[in-house]
Write an enzyme that holds these catalytic residues in place. Structure first.
Site, PDB file in Angstrom:
ATOM      1  N   PRO A   1      -2.490   4.639   6.713  1.00 14.57           N
ATOM      2  CA  PRO A   1      -3.028   5.681   7.663  1.00 14.57           C
ATOM      3  C   PRO A   1      -4.197   6.336   7.346  1.00 14.57           C
ATOM      4  O   PRO A   1      -4.507   6.656   6.248  1.00 14.57           O
ATOM      5  CB  PRO A   1      -1.920   6.677   7.891  1.00 14.57           C
ATOM      6  CG  PRO A   1      -0.880   6.257   7.402  1.00 14.57           C
ATOM      7  CD  PRO A   1      -1.253   5.234   6.270  1.00 14.57           C
ATOM      8  N   ILE A   2      -5.218   6.212   8.136  1.00 13.31           N
ATOM      9  CA  ILE A   2      -6.758   6.816   7.746  1.00 13.31           C
ATOM     10  C   ILE A   2      -6.552   8.281   8.032  1.00 13.31           C
ATOM     11  O   ILE A   2      -6.019   8.796   8.896  1.00 13.31           O
ATOM     12  CB  ILE A   2      -7.575   6.276   9.125  1.00 13.31           C
ATOM     13  CG1 ILE A   2      -7.744   4.749   9.206  1.00 13.31           C
ATOM     14  CG2 ILE A   2      -8.936   6.736   8.968  1.00 13.31           C
ATOM     15  CD1 ILE A   2      -8.495   4.078   7.966  1.00 13.31           C
TER      16      ILE A   2
ATOM     17  N   SER B   1      -5.343  10.301   6.191  1.00 12.97           N
ATOM     18  CA  SER B   1      -3.999  10.901   5.915  1.00 12.97           C
ATOM     19  C   SER B   1      -3.872  11.244   4.456  1.00 12.97           C
ATOM     20  O   SER B   1      -2.430  11.587   4.138  1.00 12.97           O
ATOM     21  CB  SER B   1      -3.098  10.090   6.475  1.00 12.97           C
ATOM     22  OG  SER B   1      -3.200   9.654   7.937  1.00 12.97           O
ATOM     23  N   GLY B   2      -4.867  11.552   3.726  1.00 16.15           N
ATOM     24  CA  GLY B   2      -4.616  12.020   2.391  1.00 16.15           C
ATOM     25  C   GLY B   2      -3.840  10.891   1.415  1.00 16.15           C
ATOM     26  O   GLY B   2      -3.638  11.168   0.290  1.00 16.15           O
ATOM     27  N   LEU B   3      -3.828   9.489   1.794  1.00 18.90           N
ATOM     28  CA  LEU B   3      -3.407   8.669   1.187  1.00 18.90           C
ATOM     29  C   LEU B   3      -4.452   7.594   0.574  1.00 18.90           C
ATOM     30  O   LEU B   3      -4.285   6.456   0.175  1.00 18.90           O
ATOM     31  CB  LEU B   3      -2.026   7.559   1.768  1.00 18.90           C
ATOM     32  CG  LEU B   3      -1.179   8.500   2.291  1.00 18.90           C
ATOM     33  CD1 LEU B   3      -0.196   7.641   3.310  1.00 18.90           C
ATOM     34  CD2 LEU B   3      -0.380   8.951   1.211  1.00 18.90           C
ATOM     35  N   GLY B   4      -5.820   8.070   0.648  1.00 20.17           N
ATOM     36  CA  GLY B   4      -6.741   7.204  -0.017  1.00 20.17           C
ATOM     37  C   GLY B   4      -7.379   6.290   0.689  1.00 20.17           C
ATOM     38  O   GLY B   4      -7.582   5.311   0.151  1.00 20.17           O
ATOM     39  N   SER B   5      -7.134   6.298   2.141  1.00 16.97           N
ATOM     40  CA  SER B   5      -7.752   5.030   2.969  1.00 16.97           C
ATOM     41  C   SER B   5      -9.028   4.973   2.412  1.00 16.97           C
ATOM     42  O   SER B   5      -9.512   3.721   2.700  1.00 16.97           O
ATOM     43  CB  SER B   5      -7.609   5.249   4.390  1.00 16.97           C
ATOM     44  OG  SER B   5      -8.476   6.368   4.721  1.00 16.97           O
TER      45      SER B   5
ATOM     46  N   ALA C   1     -10.906   5.322  -0.135  1.00 20.19           N
ATOM     47  CA  ALA C   1     -11.026   4.853  -1.590  1.00 20.19           C
ATOM     48  C   ALA C   1     -10.337   3.211  -1.384  1.00 20.19           C
ATOM     49  O   ALA C   1     -11.340   2.446  -1.886  1.00 20.19           O
ATOM     50  CB  ALA C   1     -10.114   5.581  -2.637  1.00 20.19           C
TER      51      ALA C   1
ATOM     52  N   ASP D   1      -9.341   9.049  -6.627  1.00 23.88           N
ATOM     53  CA  ASP D   1      -8.896   8.141  -5.620  1.00 23.88           C
ATOM     54  C   ASP D   1      -9.288   6.779  -6.046  1.00 23.88           C
ATOM     55  O   ASP D   1      -8.566   5.721  -5.980  1.00 23.88           O
ATOM     56  CB  ASP D   1      -9.373   8.570  -4.337  1.00 23.88           C
ATOM     57  CG  ASP D   1      -8.633   9.788  -4.035  1.00 23.88           C
ATOM     58  OD1 ASP D   1      -8.888  10.165  -2.795  1.00 23.88           O
ATOM     59  OD2 ASP D   1      -8.073  10.363  -4.789  1.00 23.88           O
TER      60      ASP D   1
END
Ligand SMILES: Nc1ncnc2c1ncn2[C@@H]1O[C@H](COP(=O)(O)OP(=O)(O)OP(=O)(O)O)[C@@H](O)[C@H]1O
Ligand SMILES: C[C@@](O)(CCO)CC(=O)[O-]
Ligand SMILES: [Mg+2]
Length: 320
Positions: free
Chosen positions: A101-102, A104-108, A110, A152
């Protein structure tokens, strides 16, 4: 000839935001990836299509601009910066697909940056290694965001669960850490560049208050490293809850993130916190024996992503 690359998302366990000020951090690559393909275009123009992110643009890599054909290409600034640094501006067709997910804190950002650079290096037959790739990707994030730690982009490049020290030494954990996490994310996206700048402004206005908080976050991350090495889930959970409190102090918490953090705890999580830049995006919850209950609780009002840590970092190849 087609150049292809992919890179993983990441989940920060401890140290987001404090890592920007030289404190340590702990993050792990997870099994959601961004995929990039680059091939020669015979239309005379460079285009970028993303079917699952539902956007299409014409790229002008020389001056880092684009013409929108359709959709909302927020991740585009990272891609344009990568092209500007590496590409010879001959017409190409790039496709991007992302399980991450963009915003969303999951490093999209990076993962997309690392995959785009790796594909470009392959396309132009430019020699690279993981160290040079991680550095170049960090420079792209720094250029786009104004401020960025190497965390990241290091995790997306190397994979695995890592400890980034105060001296920016990159220490992979040598244990198998399969603690049961649930990721919750909101549809309210964050923007890392803005969040990092907001924290910096807060820090500059209240340095005597915020500086000790950031220092404490560094100590907390080091306690977290010891707890991970001992697989002491109870301690990890306790430190996650304290870390969430510190992130609230830094102003990156939101109603939606709080809702998921406290719902997770009520449903049995022993620790839950914001992961990534905050201001939207994701939380992580450590829930041994309660994964189903926590996932169902979060899913009542928000979204749940089942992830596992992965040792697999960036991968790239060329297909003739
Ligand atoms: N819904 C969206 N669609 C397209 N682009 C978005 C959307 N939401 C955010 N963006 C943009 O995409 C980029 C996402 O990068 P950003 O670093 O902010 O998030 P992330 O990498 O997913 O999370 P983090 O950096 O906290 O791990 C930002 O430029 C942001 O403005
Ligand atoms: C918020 C932050 O610490 C992590 C974002 O995923 C920013 C950075 O490290 O560059
Ligand atoms: Mg990012």
């Amino acid at each position: 000839m087609k150049a292809m690359a992919s890179a993983p998302a990441k989940m920060i366990l401890f140290g987001e935001h404090s890592v920007v000020y030289g404190e340590p951090a702990i993050a792990g690559a997870v099994n959601k990836r961004a995929y990039v393909e680059i091939k020669k275009s015979y239309t005379g123009k460079s285009t970028l299509k993303s079917y699952d992110l539902n956007f299409e643009v014409e790229l002008n890599t020389k001056n880092k601009t684009y013409n929108l054909i359709k959709g909302k290409p927020g991740i585009i600034r990272y891609i344009l910066e990568a092209f500007h640094r590496v590409h010879d501006h001959t017409p190409i067709t790039m496709t991007l697909s992302s399980e991450i997910p963009i915003g969303s804190g999951l490093g999209s950002s990076a993962a997309v940056t690392v995959a785009t650079l790796a594909a470009l290096y392959r396309y132009h037959n430019i020699r690279f290694n993981k160290k040079s790739l991680a550095h170049d990707a960090h420079m792209v994030e720094q250029a786009v965001q104004g401020v960025a730690s190497p965390l990241d982009t290091l995790v997306s490049t190397y994979g695995g669960l890592v400890y980034l020290s105060r001296s920016k030494t990159f220490e992979p954990f040598k244990i198998n850490f399969n603690a049961p996490f649930v990721v919750g994310y909101t549809t309210k996206h964050g923007n890392t560049g803005k969040m990092v700048k907001d924290v910096r402004s807060l820090k500059n206005r209240n340095s005597k208050v915020i500086n000790p908080v950031i220092t404490s976050m560094g100590h907390l991350t080091n306690y977290g490293k010891q707890a991970i090495l001992k697989q002491d889930y109870k301690k990890i959970g306790e430190l996650m809850n304290i870390n969430h409190g510190f992130l609230d102090v830094l102003g990156v918490n939101t109603v939606e993130l709080s809702r998921m953090v406290y719902t997770a705890r009520e449903c049995g999580a022993i620790g839950s916190k914001i992961t990534g830049a905050g201001g939207g995006g994701s939380i992580i919850a450590l829930c041994p024996g309660k994964v189903k209950e926590v996932a169902e609780g979060i899913a009542k009002e928000d979204n749940v992503l089942k992830v596992n840590f992965t040792k697999r970092g960036v991968s790239s190849k060329v297909r003739m």
